[in-house]
Design a protein around this motif. Structure first.
Motif, short mmCIF file in Angstrom:
data_model
loop_
_atom_site.label_atom_id
_atom_site.label_comp_id
_atom_site.label_asym_id
_atom_site.label_seq_id
_atom_site.Cartn_x
_atom_site.Cartn_y
_atom_site.Cartn_z
N HIS A 221 -20.36 5.45 26.73
CA HIS A 221 -19.38 5.90 25.73
C HIS A 221 -18.12 5.03 25.73
N THR A 222 -17.85 4.36 26.83
CA THR A 222 -16.66 3.53 26.93
C THR A 222 -16.73 2.36 25.95
N TYR B 250 -19.01 3.16 20.65
CA TYR B 250 -18.37 4.21 19.87
C TYR B 250 -18.30 3.74 18.42
#
Length: 186
Positions: A94-95, A98
């Motif tokens: 998720h870092t 996105y």
């Protein structure tokens, strides 16, 4: 005829045809101008040709048709990739993954390129490989801030940037797909 190795700085506003009128896409200010050296292919050929003959202080106002810019938008360049491709240590990243993220990708032949995340689903991540300006005519309005012969040091810095390093000492915050030295992305 354009001279090679001209160091050019421009301040400009970049517009494209929106639904109702011209919409501004990008701005290069006098404080953070777009910088390039002619003859290195670091900016659109049509952009370089329009700017290279102008002198310091001259203004410009021109349109580059999509065919001379980034071409047509191609639907086949929008891919659904398996979500698990983006797992790190068994978990979805998720870092870095996105909506709107520009991510580096590599094909089976080892060619590297960038894609923009446009959707994240339960099983797939939709990535758009089109250039963000594909399918658009580009309208530039601006001023030439500098047009002179590039110094040997400026040429060395550009070569360092093109071969993986920046060479300018000021890359913090610049996108990894930046072209043309430590300026804007063209």
């Amino acid at each position: 005829m354009n001279k090679k190795n001209q160091y050019i700085e421009v301040a400009y506003n970049l517009f494209f045809n929106g639904e109702d009128d011209l919409e501004m896409m990008e701005e290069a200010t006098a404080e953070r101008p777009f910088q390039f050296i002619t003859g290195f292919g670091t900016t659109l050929d049509a952009f370089e040709q329009q700017i290279a003959e102008l002198g310091k202080g001259q203004t410009f106002d021109f349109t580059i048709p999509k065919e001379q810019a980034y071409g047509d938008y191609v639907e086949e360049h929008v891919l659904d990739l398996e979500r698990e491709m983006f797992n790190v240590d068994g978990r979805f990243d998720h870092t870095h993954i996105y909506l709107g993220a520009t991510i580096p990708l590599e094909n089976e032949e080892g060619q590297r390129f960038y894609g923009r995340v446009i959707a994240i689903g339960e099983k797939t991540v939709k990535v758009d490989l089109n250039h963000p300006l594909a399918g658009k005519d580009l309208h530039f309005k601006g001023t030439v801030l500098e047009n002179r012969e590039a110094t040997d040091n400026e040429i060395k810095q550009l070569i360092a940037h093109l071969t993986g390093g920046c060479g300018c000492g000021d890359c913090e915050g610049h996108e990894h797909n930046c072209k043309g030295g430590c300026g804007h992305c063209h």
